[in-house]
Design an enzyme around this catalytic site. Structure first.
Site, short mmCIF file in Angstrom:
data_model
loop_
_atom_site.label_atom_id
_atom_site.label_comp_id
_atom_site.label_asym_id
_atom_site.label_seq_id
_atom_site.Cartn_x
_atom_site.Cartn_y
_atom_site.Cartn_z
CB SER A 150 -0.95 -0.04 1.20
OG SER A 150 -1.98 0.91 1.06
CG ASP A 280 -6.93 -3.30 -3.49
OD1 ASP A 280 -7.65 -2.57 -2.78
OD2 ASP A 280 -5.68 -3.26 -3.46
CG HIS A 308 -5.67 -2.44 0.10
ND1 HIS A 308 -4.96 -2.06 -1.02
CD2 HIS A 308 -5.12 -1.74 1.14
CE1 HIS A 308 -4.04 -1.16 -0.69
NE2 HIS A 308 -4.12 -0.96 0.61
#
Length: 340
Positions: A150, A280, A308
């Site tokens: 991320s 995601d 995610h």
């Protein structure tokens, strides 16, 4: 009769001995779930053989955990995502070979790493800090493998572009910092936030158990049943940091950071692996094609039925894919044991 009395006394003592930790656990669960969460991470680090250390440089302190020692094989540095911490990686570390040198660092301002009011929390600012950490512990004496998820993936990609001689290979997991061809549920939230001039609550910065549950649903395709007390504990741990998280959030959404990874992709020279959850809802999987177009030789691993939070939803699979990638590059000396 005396023997019976002794037996009763023994059972009472044994029962009391067992009752104390059980009652302590129940009390923590009900009254201080946040303390229970911290104990949980401490116990898990200990079980996996990770040690926590601090690295000081010019009045700035980095907190990190590590396992193993530098050797012929490349070290592995892991960068967590927004509002997370080094223990995010415990689920993946569990399945990585124990003889590898692994480091998980708290990102600037997060958890045990120094937080200042004047710090630059933009992606480039975080890259500079992580490079300071790498130099402080002399990790760059030889090229290492860099992993980021991320926000940490955004930082890792820009780091690899900025300091190519230090990186032997890189793994990006659902990285931010790309112009995604397709929008996600979170993109819709961002548009609402921007229209409200950021007066609405930010989905990634929960302040109630209900908002925490919504955030977990947003970040994870797999539905985890989490007790209300644990949700409250997770909120309690985060609440004192929410103002800081909002500051970082605004920084990484700024024009200097929002597409930082995409702007640096052409400068990445190390072999690259991209792992992405197909479902995601935070950063769309279409970003993988953007990376592949910029770097045709990269390896793409798309995980079905995964959102995610790849490291939480598919830790064993993630560890396996990372090791397959590293082994395929032949960057190690001697045999590498398979992931357990």
């Amino acid at each position: 009769m005396a023997a019976d009395t002794d037996m009763v006394n023994l059972l009472v003592i044994a029962g009391a001995t067992l009752a104390i930790p059980i009652l302590a656990f129940v009390a923590l669960f009900i009254l201080w779930p946040s303390a229970l969460i911290k104990i949980y991470y401490w116990y898990w680090r200990r079980t996996l053989g990770l040690q926590v250390r601090y690295a000081d440089c010019g009045g700035y302190r980095f907190c990190y955990s590590y396992r193993g020692k530098p050797g012929y094989r490349p070290s592995i540095l892991m960068l967590h995502g927004f509002s997370a911490h080094k223990d995010t990686w415990l689920t993946v570390v569990k399945y990585l070979p124990k003889h590898l040198h692994i480091l998980c660092v708290d990102m600037p301002g997060h958890e045990g790493t120094t937080r200042t009011n004047t710090e630059d929390y933009s992606i480039r600012g975080q890259v500079r800090r992580i490079h300071q950490f790498v130099e402080t512990i002399r990790l760059n004496r030889k090229p290492f493998h860099l992993i980021g998820t991320s926000m940490g993936g955004n930082v890792a990609g820009v780091y690899a572009a900025s300091y190519p001689s230090e990186i032997c290979s890189i793994t990006l997991i659902c990285p931010t910092g790309i112009r995604y061809p397709c929008e996600t549920k979170f993109d819709n939230h961002l548009q609402d936030l921007e229209h409200s001039h950021y007066t609405l609550s930010i989905p990634l910065i929960p302040s109630t158990p209900e908002e925490m549950e919504d955030m977990l649903k947003l970040c994870s395709h797999v539905r985890f049943k989490i007790p209300q007390q644990i949700l409250q504990g997770l909120v309690d741990v985060r609440l004192p940091n929410n103002d800081f998280y909002q500051e970082v959030f605004m920084e990484i959404l700024g024009e200097n950071s929002r597409y930082a990874l995409q702007e640096h992709l052409h400068l990445i020279t190390a072999p690259l692996q991209v792992i992405w959850g197909k479902q995601d809802q935070v950063v769309d999987v279409s970003g993988a094609a953007v990376v592949a177009e910029a770097l045709p030789g990269c390896r793409l691993d798309i995980l079905e039925g995964c959102g995610h939070s790849v490291v939480m939803e598919r830790p064993r699979r993630t560890a396996k894919l990372i090791m397959e990638f590293i082994i395929s590059l032949g960057t190690t000396s001697g045999p590498i044991k398979k992931c357990s």
